[in-house]
Motif scaffolding. Structure first.
Motif, mmCIF file in Angstrom:
data_model
loop_
_atom_site.group_PDB
_atom_site.id
_atom_site.type_symbol
_atom_site.label_atom_id
_atom_site.label_comp_id
_atom_site.label_asym_id
_atom_site.label_seq_id
_atom_site.Cartn_x
_atom_site.Cartn_y
_atom_site.Cartn_z
ATOM 1 N N LEU A 1 0.858 9.252 5.450
ATOM 2 C CA LEU A 1 0.638 8.084 6.492
ATOM 3 C C LEU A 1 0.282 8.533 7.853
ATOM 4 O O LEU A 1 0.596 9.611 8.339
ATOM 5 C CB LEU A 1 2.080 7.197 6.677
ATOM 6 C CG LEU A 1 3.301 7.963 7.184
ATOM 7 C CD1 LEU A 1 4.281 7.241 8.124
ATOM 8 C CD2 LEU A 1 4.125 8.904 6.137
ATOM 9 N N GLN A 2 -0.133 7.606 8.485
ATOM 10 C CA GLN A 2 -0.907 7.645 9.876
ATOM 11 C C GLN A 2 -0.130 6.978 10.735
ATOM 12 O O GLN A 2 0.829 7.096 11.336
ATOM 13 C CB GLN A 2 -2.328 7.992 9.987
ATOM 14 C CG GLN A 2 -2.911 8.818 9.188
ATOM 15 C CD GLN A 2 -4.392 8.937 8.945
ATOM 16 O OE1 GLN A 2 -5.352 9.038 10.099
ATOM 17 N NE2 GLN A 2 -4.846 8.873 7.773
ATOM 18 N N CYS A 3 -0.736 5.561 11.029
ATOM 19 C CA CYS A 3 0.082 4.828 11.920
ATOM 20 C C CYS A 3 1.115 4.120 11.158
ATOM 21 O O CYS A 3 2.321 3.956 11.725
ATOM 22 C CB CYS A 3 -0.860 3.524 12.422
ATOM 23 S SG CYS A 3 -1.230 2.294 11.200
ATOM 24 N N GLY A 4 1.197 4.113 9.822
ATOM 25 C CA GLY A 4 2.537 3.829 8.957
ATOM 26 C C GLY A 4 2.215 2.330 8.790
ATOM 27 O O GLY A 4 3.201 1.673 8.108
ATOM 28 N N TYR A 5 1.359 1.496 9.401
ATOM 29 C CA TYR A 5 1.295 -0.113 9.093
ATOM 30 C C TYR A 5 1.322 -0.439 7.506
ATOM 31 O O TYR A 5 1.854 -1.166 7.284
ATOM 32 C CB TYR A 5 0.102 -0.634 9.807
ATOM 33 C CG TYR A 5 0.408 -2.014 10.102
ATOM 34 C CD1 TYR A 5 1.198 -2.362 11.341
ATOM 35 C CD2 TYR A 5 0.170 -3.106 9.273
ATOM 36 C CE1 TYR A 5 1.613 -3.706 11.541
ATOM 37 C CE2 TYR A 5 0.441 -4.363 9.391
ATOM 38 C CZ TYR A 5 1.299 -4.924 10.512
ATOM 39 O OH TYR A 5 1.628 -6.120 10.752
ATOM 40 N N CYS A 6 0.318 0.427 6.777
ATOM 41 C CA CYS A 6 0.105 -0.106 5.373
ATOM 42 C C CYS A 6 1.309 0.569 4.725
ATOM 43 O O CYS A 6 1.498 0.136 3.498
ATOM 44 C CB CYS A 6 -1.069 0.563 4.761
ATOM 45 S SG CYS A 6 -1.239 2.168 4.792
ATOM 46 N N CYS B 1 -5.559 0.693 3.759
ATOM 47 C CA CYS B 1 -5.114 1.667 4.727
ATOM 48 C C CYS B 1 -6.192 1.602 5.924
ATOM 49 O O CYS B 1 -7.287 2.225 5.499
ATOM 50 C CB CYS B 1 -4.839 2.951 4.380
ATOM 51 S SG CYS B 1 -4.294 4.084 5.545
ATOM 52 N N ARG B 2 -6.086 0.943 6.848
ATOM 53 C CA ARG B 2 -6.826 0.920 7.971
ATOM 54 C C ARG B 2 -7.200 2.336 8.686
ATOM 55 O O ARG B 2 -8.230 2.509 9.326
ATOM 56 C CB ARG B 2 -6.487 -0.067 9.159
ATOM 57 C CG ARG B 2 -6.527 -1.585 8.557
ATOM 58 C CD ARG B 2 -6.102 -2.363 9.602
ATOM 59 N NE ARG B 2 -5.528 -3.630 8.733
ATOM 60 C CZ ARG B 2 -5.713 -4.646 9.159
ATOM 61 N NH1 ARG B 2 -6.079 -5.010 10.413
ATOM 62 N NH2 ARG B 2 -5.075 -5.766 8.355
ATOM 63 N N CYS B 3 -6.155 3.253 8.425
ATOM 64 C CA CYS B 3 -6.485 4.649 9.063
ATOM 65 C C CYS B 3 -7.186 5.541 7.849
ATOM 66 O O CYS B 3 -7.399 6.611 8.087
ATOM 67 C CB CYS B 3 -4.983 5.365 9.140
ATOM 68 S SG CYS B 3 -3.982 4.486 10.338
HETATM 69 S S1 FES Z 1 -1.556 4.632 7.857
HETATM 70 FE FE1 FES Z 1 -2.448 3.262 9.221
HETATM 71 S S2 FES Z 1 -3.081 1.580 8.026
HETATM 72 FE FE2 FES Z 1 -2.497 3.284 6.517
#
Ligand code: FES
Ligand code: FES
Length: 162
Positions: free
Chosen positions: A104-109, A141-143
């Motif tokens: 995960l990066q931003c974690g939104y997904c 995943c937008r990241c």
């Molecule tokens: S970790 Fe950022 S949208 Fe998937």
């Protein structure tokens, strides 16, 4: 005389093991019911149009996009959200694998990814890389951290987080 608006319906669901009943407007989406009425904000809203998968939960064991389901349609069902995965501080093997593979990066997904992958592993405990990719094709995943996510799910299926 009842104070319940005519357009509301009593909805009873079992969420993460707890039965709850609420009066819910007929047009309220399941994702908003979970977030706004039950304060389960781990289920995210990314698009509200069934495209991104951030709102994925399990409905009677099936992964569904909760922005594509009315809360009243879930009446009588059993729902698992991302909050229902860990046992206290004890992460599931999949969650631990996400942690160890930096999935995960931003974690939104992440909540949606975890719910889709949890459903896959329940049906297919040892998925191949291609099977994981197919299972997650409805989750964006937008990241663009797809590689680590797929790796984490495959590793969890091999019985280890690493
Ligand atoms: S970790 Fe950022 S949208 Fe998937
Ligand atoms: S918020 Fe439900 S699919 Fe995007």
């Amino acid at each position: 005389m009842s104070t319940t608006p005519a357009t509301s319906h009593a909805v009873t669901v079992t969420v993460n093991g707890d039965e709850v009943t609420r009066d819910v407007p007929a047009r309220k989406l399941l994702v908003h019911f979970l977030r706004d009425d039950l304060d389960l904000t781990g289920t995210h809203v990314g698009c509200d149009t069934g495209s991104c998968g951030a709102c994925t939960v399990q409905l009677d064991g099936v992964a569904v996009k909760s922005c594509a389901v009315l809360a009243v349609q879930a009446d009588g069902s059993s729902i698992t959200t991302v909050e229902g995965l860990a046992d206290g501080d004890q992460l599931t093997a999949l969650q631990q694998s996400f942690h160890e593979h930096h999935a995960l990066q931003c974690g939104y997904c992440t909540p949606g990814m975890l719910m889709s992958a949890t459903t896959l592993l329940a049906e297919n405990p040892h998925p191949s890389e291609d099977e994981v990719k197919v299972a997650l094709q409805g989750n964006i995943c937008r990241c663009t951290g797809y590689w680590n996510i797929v790796e984490a799910v495959v590793a969890a299926g091999k019985g280890g987080a690493s």
